[in-house]
Design an enzyme around this catalytic site. Structure first.
Site, PDB file in Angstrom:
ATOM      1  N   SER A 135      31.798  57.250  73.179  1.00 53.14           N
ATOM      2  CA  SER A 135      32.971  58.109  73.286  1.00 53.14           C
ATOM      3  C   SER A 135      34.096  57.499  72.469  1.00 53.14           C
ATOM      4  O   SER A 135      34.443  56.329  72.656  1.00 53.14           O
ATOM      5  CB  SER A 135      33.387  58.237  74.758  1.00 53.14           C
ATOM      6  OG  SER A 135      34.533  59.040  74.894  1.00 53.14           O
ATOM      7  N   LYS A 176      30.657  61.264  70.898  1.00 56.65           N
ATOM      8  CA  LYS A 176      31.588  62.174  71.566  1.00 56.65           C
ATOM      9  C   LYS A 176      32.993  61.871  71.058  1.00 56.65           C
ATOM     10  O   LYS A 176      33.424  60.719  71.063  1.00 56.65           O
ATOM     11  CB  LYS A 176      31.525  62.004  73.080  1.00 56.65           C
ATOM     12  CG  LYS A 176      32.532  62.876  73.830  1.00 56.65           C
ATOM     13  CD  LYS A 176      32.241  62.926  75.316  1.00 56.65           C
ATOM     14  CE  LYS A 176      32.770  61.724  76.043  1.00 56.65           C
ATOM     15  NZ  LYS A 176      32.625  61.869  77.522  1.00 56.65           N
ATOM     16  N   LYS A 196      37.007  62.693  71.532  1.00 56.57           N
ATOM     17  CA  LYS A 196      38.058  63.267  72.370  1.00 56.57           C
ATOM     18  C   LYS A 196      38.964  64.140  71.498  1.00 56.57           C
ATOM     19  O   LYS A 196      39.301  63.772  70.362  1.00 56.57           O
ATOM     20  CB  LYS A 196      38.894  62.153  73.003  1.00 56.57           C
ATOM     21  CG  LYS A 196      38.121  61.244  73.952  1.00 56.57           C
ATOM     22  CD  LYS A 196      37.852  61.915  75.278  1.00 56.57           C
ATOM     23  CE  LYS A 196      37.241  60.940  76.271  1.00 56.57           C
ATOM     24  NZ  LYS A 196      37.021  61.560  77.600  1.00 56.57           N
ATOM     25  N   ASP A 240      35.098  66.428  73.522  1.00 54.81           N
ATOM     26  CA  ASP A 240      35.520  66.359  74.918  1.00 54.81           C
ATOM     27  C   ASP A 240      37.012  66.667  74.999  1.00 54.81           C
ATOM     28  O   ASP A 240      37.843  65.937  74.468  1.00 54.81           O
ATOM     29  CB  ASP A 240      35.238  64.961  75.476  1.00 54.81           C
ATOM     30  CG  ASP A 240      35.576  64.850  76.956  1.00 54.81           C
ATOM     31  OD1 ASP A 240      35.930  65.878  77.578  1.00 54.81           O
ATOM     32  OD2 ASP A 240      35.474  63.734  77.505  1.00 54.81           O
ATOM     33  N   GLU A 249      32.883  69.640  75.918  1.00 46.59           N
ATOM     34  CA  GLU A 249      32.972  69.205  77.307  1.00 46.59           C
ATOM     35  C   GLU A 249      34.330  69.546  77.910  1.00 46.59           C
ATOM     36  O   GLU A 249      35.370  69.285  77.305  1.00 46.59           O
ATOM     37  CB  GLU A 249      32.741  67.687  77.370  1.00 46.59           C
ATOM     38  CG  GLU A 249      32.723  67.119  78.770  1.00 46.59           C
ATOM     39  CD  GLU A 249      32.453  65.621  78.761  1.00 46.59           C
ATOM     40  OE1 GLU A 249      32.569  65.018  79.845  1.00 46.59           O
ATOM     41  OE2 GLU A 249      32.151  65.061  77.700  1.00 46.59           O
ATOM     42  N   ASP A 305      32.394  68.504  83.347  1.00 49.39           N
ATOM     43  CA  ASP A 305      32.540  67.133  83.824  1.00 49.39           C
ATOM     44  C   ASP A 305      33.458  67.137  85.034  1.00 49.39           C
ATOM     45  O   ASP A 305      33.013  67.077  86.175  1.00 49.39           O
ATOM     46  CB  ASP A 305      33.086  66.263  82.688  1.00 49.39           C
ATOM     47  CG  ASP A 305      33.563  64.888  83.143  1.00 49.39           C
ATOM     48  OD1 ASP A 305      33.345  64.527  84.316  1.00 49.39           O
ATOM     49  OD2 ASP A 305      34.163  64.169  82.333  1.00 49.39           O
ATOM     50  N   LYS A 334      28.852  62.081  86.522  1.00 51.01           N
ATOM     51  CA  LYS A 334      29.472  60.765  86.618  1.00 51.01           C
ATOM     52  C   LYS A 334      29.276  60.242  88.039  1.00 51.01           C
ATOM     53  O   LYS A 334      29.836  60.795  88.991  1.00 51.01           O
ATOM     54  CB  LYS A 334      30.955  60.840  86.264  1.00 51.01           C
ATOM     55  CG  LYS A 334      31.180  61.094  84.780  1.00 51.01           C
ATOM     56  CD  LYS A 334      32.649  61.065  84.411  1.00 51.01           C
ATOM     57  CE  LYS A 334      32.821  61.180  82.893  1.00 51.01           C
ATOM     58  NZ  LYS A 334      34.236  61.302  82.488  1.00 51.01           N
ATOM     59  N   GLY A 360      30.525  58.086  81.669  1.00 49.94           N
ATOM     60  CA  GLY A 360      31.153  56.880  82.181  1.00 49.94           C
ATOM     61  C   GLY A 360      32.640  57.069  82.404  1.00 49.94           C
ATOM     62  O   GLY A 360      33.223  58.090  82.053  1.00 49.94           O
TER      63      GLY A 360
END
Length: 367
Positions: A136, A162, A164, A189, A214, A239, A263, A291
């Site tokens: 991430s 991934k 952000k 995400d 996400e 998520d 998660k 995570g």
């Protein structure tokens, strides 16, 4: 199993560099380490991943610490526990606070695995010897810098990246990565940074061949996620919206997404994570393990969870050195050919680094 005493450690573990998301920036991973001691002299460890401020869920570290110290652990002490799954009923009168509950649940699974002389993965029913690793990457100052970060991740062997995103730092950033890496397993995400009115903007993402987007909308908004998914070719992964088995069932019934990021710390521990995974597998919903910038204890639990058969996509399980100069476990978690090996020794599979724990502990209680 009977828990005779416990220790709580409030820890501020420095990150290698600041991690930026749509809701803020972190320079340390602030968490609670829970140690449960049983009548046979064994110790099981769990991590409470609640952040210092309740911007991700309603939990935050100080409240979780008090809940663990004053309510949850006193409820647990001296109880006869046959299996960690019993904790769900033991704590049923305490609403939500899943991350605090998860710390106890995972510590009990550690003890359960040790007592039965099995690895944690084997104890929960896992069937993999290694798990796929993804990474991430936080929001970067520019598309150029993001591409550089992705290049580093690909060179390190990560099979899925991934990124952000937030409004103003999304499509052009992702497009820059896709132009350089046309075949990369790439996802975005949003951490709830968008609204349904942004659907036309989010439709552009369909051009990029993303693995998923996400949590684009608010965590509790399953209805609008369902409307958005109908407009997007890109699969939506939920998520923050999935905190229980009932949430997963509602997502499936409404069509709010096609993938679940499970998660362990956020859903209340391995016991609930197993239930969600089993439901998802029965209904052909892809899963992977996310995570919470966790230390090595949380990461060890995530490795075990990712060995369950329903986890079919690369997981947010990166090497310890990705985030920390010094993790709290020995040996630290390492990556090999885009995968992480699953420990085979009983319990978590790692020893704790007490020098590092002592160095960064800011508060401690013995119960």
């Amino acid at each position: 199993m009977k828990i005779t005493s416990a220790n709580l450690y409030m820890i501020n573990l420095p990150l290698q560099s600041a991690f930026k998301t749509s809701f803020g920036q972190m320079r340390t991973k602030d968490f609670i380490l829970v140690a449960l001691h049983d009548e046979d002299g064994r110790t099981g460890y769990g991590e409470c991943s609640a952040f210092s401020v309740p911007f991700y869920t309603e939990e935050f570290r100080n409240s979780a610490y008090l809940l663990l110290k004053d309510i949850l652990i006193p409820l647990l002490l001296r109880q006869e526990i046959t299996t960690p799954a019993q904790l769900t009923n033991l704590f049923c009168a305490i609403k939500r606070n899943n991350m605090a509950k998860a710390a106890i649940d995972t510590a009990m699974w550690d003890l359960y695995a040790q007592k039965s002389h099995r690895s944690l993965a084997e104890a929960i029913g896992g069937n993999k010897k290694e798990v796929l690793a993804g990474i991430s990457i936080g929001i970067q100052p520019s598309p150029t810098i993001l591409v550089q970060k992705v290049q580093q991740a690909v060179k390190a062997g990560y099979q899925r990246v991934k990124v952000k995103i937030k409004p103003g730092a999304d499509y052009q950033y992702l497009k820059a990565v896709r132009n350089v890496f046309p075949q990369l397993m790439l996802m975005a995400d949003a951490n709830s940074a968008y609204q349904l009115k942004d659907a036309d903007h989010l439709k552009q993402f369909d051009k990029l061949g993303l693995l998923m987007i996400e949590q684009p909308l608010e965590s509790g908004d399953l209805l609008n996620h369902a409307q958005l998914q109908q407009q997007l070719a890109t699969p939506i992964c939920l998520d923050e919206s999935i905190n229980s088995l009932k949430d997963a069932q509602a997502m499936y019934q409404l069509g709010s997404g096609q993938i679940i990021n499970i998660k362990v710390s956020k859903v209340g521990g391995l016991s609930i994570a197993k239930e969600i995974q089993a439901f998802a597998q029965r209904h052909h919903i892809a899963c992977w393990c996310g995570g919470m910038l966790g230390s090595g204890v949380a990461r060890a639990v995530d490795i075990a969870a990712a060995t369950l058969p329903g986890y079919t996509l690369p997981n947010d399980i990166s090497a310890s050195q990705r985030y920390f100069a010094h993790d709290i476990i020995k040996p630290e978690i390492n990556l090999s050919n885009g995968k992480v090996k699953v420990p085979t020794i009983p319990g978590l599979g790692f020893k704790l680094d007490w020098d590092t724990i002592s160095r960064y502990t800011i508060k401690e209680n013995k119960l």
